[in-house]
Design an enzyme around this catalytic site. Structure first.
Site, short mmCIF file in Angstrom:
data_model
loop_
_atom_site.label_atom_id
_atom_site.label_comp_id
_atom_site.label_asym_id
_atom_site.label_seq_id
_atom_site.Cartn_x
_atom_site.Cartn_y
_atom_site.Cartn_z
N GLU A 82 -10.46 -5.67 9.19
CA GLU A 82 -9.93 -4.39 8.72
C GLU A 82 -10.53 -4.07 7.35
O GLU A 82 -10.57 -4.94 6.48
CB GLU A 82 -8.41 -4.53 8.61
N ASN B 199 0.79 -1.24 0.00
CA ASN B 199 0.00 0.00 0.00
C ASN B 199 0.82 1.28 0.00
O ASN B 199 0.37 2.30 -0.53
CB ASN B 199 -1.03 -0.02 1.15
N GLU C 293 5.00 -5.80 11.44
CA GLU C 293 4.19 -4.58 11.35
C GLU C 293 2.88 -4.98 10.67
O GLU C 293 2.82 -5.13 9.46
CB GLU C 293 4.93 -3.52 10.50
N CYS D 201 -2.55 1.40 6.57
CA CYS D 201 -2.67 0.53 7.75
C CYS D 201 -3.14 1.29 8.97
O CYS D 201 -3.82 0.71 9.82
CB CYS D 201 -1.34 -0.15 8.04
N GLY E 58 2.69 -6.36 6.75
CA GLY E 58 1.59 -6.95 5.99
C GLY E 58 0.44 -7.33 6.89
O GLY E 58 0.26 -6.77 7.98
N SER E 59 -0.34 -8.31 6.42
CA SER E 59 -1.58 -8.65 7.13
C SER E 59 -1.33 -9.57 8.32
O SER E 59 -0.28 -10.23 8.41
CB SER E 59 -2.52 -9.35 6.14
P1 NAD Z 1 -0.04 -9.34 2.82
O1 NAD Z 1 0.13 -9.93 4.18
O2 NAD Z 1 -0.98 -9.98 1.89
O3 NAD Z 1 1.38 -9.32 2.05
C1 NAD Z 1 2.55 -8.81 2.64
C2 NAD Z 1 3.76 -9.53 2.08
O4 NAD Z 1 3.70 -10.91 2.39
C3 NAD Z 1 3.90 -9.44 0.57
O5 NAD Z 1 5.26 -9.13 0.26
C4 NAD Z 1 3.49 -10.81 0.07
O6 NAD Z 1 4.20 -11.20 -1.08
C5 NAD Z 1 3.87 -11.70 1.23
N1 NAD Z 1 2.97 -12.86 1.35
C6 NAD Z 1 1.62 -12.91 1.07
N2 NAD Z 1 1.12 -14.12 1.34
C7 NAD Z 1 2.16 -14.86 1.81
C8 NAD Z 1 2.29 -16.22 2.25
N3 NAD Z 1 1.25 -17.05 2.27
N4 NAD Z 1 3.51 -16.65 2.66
C9 NAD Z 1 4.57 -15.82 2.64
N5 NAD Z 1 4.51 -14.55 2.21
C10 NAD Z 1 3.34 -14.06 1.81
O7 NAD Z 1 -0.37 -7.81 3.07
P2 NAD Z 1 -0.69 -6.67 2.00
O8 NAD Z 1 -1.98 -6.97 1.31
O9 NAD Z 1 0.52 -6.41 1.17
O10 NAD Z 1 -0.89 -5.41 2.95
C11 NAD Z 1 -2.09 -5.13 3.59
C12 NAD Z 1 -2.00 -5.44 5.07
O11 NAD Z 1 -0.79 -4.95 5.62
C13 NAD Z 1 -3.09 -4.77 5.86
O12 NAD Z 1 -3.54 -5.64 6.86
C14 NAD Z 1 -2.40 -3.57 6.50
O13 NAD Z 1 -2.98 -3.10 7.66
C15 NAD Z 1 -1.04 -4.14 6.74
N6 NAD Z 1 -0.05 -3.08 6.79
C16 NAD Z 1 0.58 -2.81 7.96
C17 NAD Z 1 1.47 -1.76 8.03
C18 NAD Z 1 2.18 -1.40 9.29
O14 NAD Z 1 3.09 -0.59 9.24
N7 NAD Z 1 1.81 -1.94 10.43
C19 NAD Z 1 1.73 -1.01 6.88
C20 NAD Z 1 1.09 -1.34 5.70
C21 NAD Z 1 0.19 -2.37 5.66
#
Ligand code: NAD
Length: 454
Positions: free
Chosen positions: A331, A114, A209, A243, A187-188
């Site tokens: 979320e 994002n 994070e 996020c 990520g999530s």
């Molecule tokens: P996501 O968890 O889908 O992906 C994050 C990363 O993980 C990506 O690089 C992806 O390639 C990898 N990934 C995805 N599935 C995986 C798996 N099964 N095994 C290993 N790696 C995998 O998250 P997103 O859609 O990129 O981001 C959105 C989420 O991130 C939201 O929940 C948001 O709140 C959170 N977020 C948190 C922050 C923070 O600073 N706390 C910042 C931005 C986003």
């Protein structure tokens, strides 16, 4: 070069101690700043192609934060890395104690989509400042920004030190099998759990994070127009794909009507429109469909329209929402704002506390009693009073979640700490030895030992 080779080369390079030198870290931080400046245009184009994010917003929410982090690290890295003295207890005298900050080693940084530059490169800045090597795996969803980062970094940095590896689930799963010294994931929550499990196999320290539902609580004594202005900006920036965006609002029942009117007025003033380049697209069809399904026609107070072709959803306000509604489960991560109400602040606090700990919490109030109560009773990652989002730019404060919203934190010195081990050393000379601790023990020795050691 495959992952194994890249990892092995980085391990070898780290063991050569080159990255531990402060001049090296400064040189590489300066290189990163220069490379970023030289590639700004490429990065603007890539992010526009990926989700129509404008130059101004990209500068504001990505580059400005990165330049700030680099400048701070350049200014402070020498101080942060210095060995520091610690006190010595009577039982150890004569001696000295000190703490040596040492880089953890080879780090893996996994980025979210994002804010693709900021969320990948800010941890990398912290890792470089701390003296680690970096393998960076940006999110694959914005494919143009991922490719642009690969080009920018891999053409300008030694891969033994800093390398971008592109990929999705398969590639990340393979990377997670390697014995990294540090994993930094953004990520999530569900993927955070996968990363944590993989890291546990090697006892690798992690920073996670993550996300969650961040509330904004509004009491009846606020400046309604200013509250609406600050909230609307924070919620609809990046089309709600932030996020720390306020996920939902809980407003005091007595001002609900005026608050909703002020929110609508501000949305219209801001003129969110893709044609004006000030409103971002939803990242992909999957998220568009997910968001679309969350718009319950019975609750639409404002907005609700979407365009499949441009993947845009207009700012949407849902009212008469209850804590049990589907939209309150996960979320939202999009431009939909559910508005709930309260008459008794204690009930609102209890509802928030009964859910996973949020990444952020915002309270808009003039009442110090309510503010203090919320600060004392609700656990959350970080947040703001009478504002939203802006706490993220303060590099003097740690940024991170708690409980379900994350583990650890970063930004400024806290980022340096995330990639650092603090090694504690007690140093003695040979000229005297306290006999009290040595066998054979006597009652006399034991009495004095208790006094000295406690
Ligand atoms: P996501 O968890 O889908 O992906 C994050 C990363 O993980 C990506 O690089 C992806 O390639 C990898 N990934 C995805 N599935 C995986 C798996 N099964 N095994 C290993 N790696 C995998 O998250 P997103 O859609 O990129 O981001 C959105 C989420 O991130 C939201 O929940 C948001 O709140 C959170 N977020 C948190 C922050 C923070 O600073 N706390 C910042 C931005 C986003």
């Amino acid at each position: 070069m495959d992952y194994q080779d890249c990892f092995a080369f980085q391990q070898k390079f780290f063991k050569s101690n080159v990255t531990k030198g402060i001049p090296f870290r400064i040189q590489e931080l300066k290189r990163l700043k220069q490379v970023l400046q030289q590639h700004e245009e490429l990065l603007y184009e890539a992010i526009y192609k990926d989700f129509k994010k404008s130059r101004k917003e990209t500068y504001l929410t990505e580059f400005s934060l990165l330049y700030k982090e680099i400048d701070l690290a350049l200014k402070k890295v020498k101080k942060w890395s210095q060995k520091r003295k610690a006190s010595v207890s009577l039982a150890n005298l004569p001696a000295k104690s000190y703490i040596i900050p040492e880089p953890l080693g080879v780090s893996l940084i996994i980025g979210a989509w994002n804010y693709p530059y900021q969320l990948s490169l800010a941890p990398a800045i912290a890792a470089i400042a701390a003296g680690c090597t970096v393998i960076l795996k940006p999110s694959e969803l914005p494919s143009n920004t991922s490719a642009a980062m690969k080009k920018m970094i891999n053409e300008n940095f030694d891969p033994h030190f800093f390398k971008v590896i592109e990929g999705g689930v398969e590639e990340t799963t393979a990377l997670l099998k390697l014995n990294f010294d540090k994993i930094f994931f953004t990520g999530s929550v569900p993927v955070g759990k996968i990363v944590y499990q993989a890291a546990a196999k090697n006892l690798t320290p992690v920073t996670l994070e993550l996300g969650g539902k961040s509330p904004a609580i509004i009491t009846e004594d606020v400046d309604i127009d200013m509250t609406a202005k600050r909230l609307v900006w924070a919620k609809f920036l990046n089309a709600g794909q932030t996020c720390i965006a306020p996920d939902y609002v809980v407003v005091q029942e007595s001002i609900k009507g005026n608050f909703l009117k002020a929110v609508v007025a501000r949305i219209e003033e801001a003129n969110y429109d893709v044609a004006n380049e000030n409103y971002t697209e939803i990242i992909n069809r999957k998220n568009f469909d997910r968001l679309h399904s969350l718009i319950d026609a019975d609750h639409i107070y404002y907005g609700g329209k979407s365009n499949e072709e441009t993947k845009t959803i207009e700012p949407t306000i849902l009212s008469e929402v209850s804590w049990e509604d589907t939209i309150m489960n996960d979320e939202i991560f999009g431009p939909i704002l559910p508005v709930l109400t309260f008459t008794d602040i204690n009930q609102a606090i209890e509802q928030i506390k009964s859910r996973p700990k949020p990444l952020s919490l915002y309270v808009y109030t003039k009442s110090s009693k309510i503010r203090n109560k919320i600060m004392a009773e609700i656990s959350f990652g970080g947040g703001a009073v009478n504002d939203s989002l802006m706490h993220i730019i303060e590099t003097s404060m740690p940024f991170g979640g708690v409980g379900n919203s994350g583990i650890g934190n970063y930004h400024g010195k806290y980022g340096f700490d995330a990639f650092t081990h603090y090694k504690s050393v007690l140093q003695k000379s040979f000229w005297i030895e306290l006999n009290l601790k040595h066998s054979p023990y006597t009652d006399f020795k034991f009495k004095w030992l208790k006094r000295l050691i406690g």
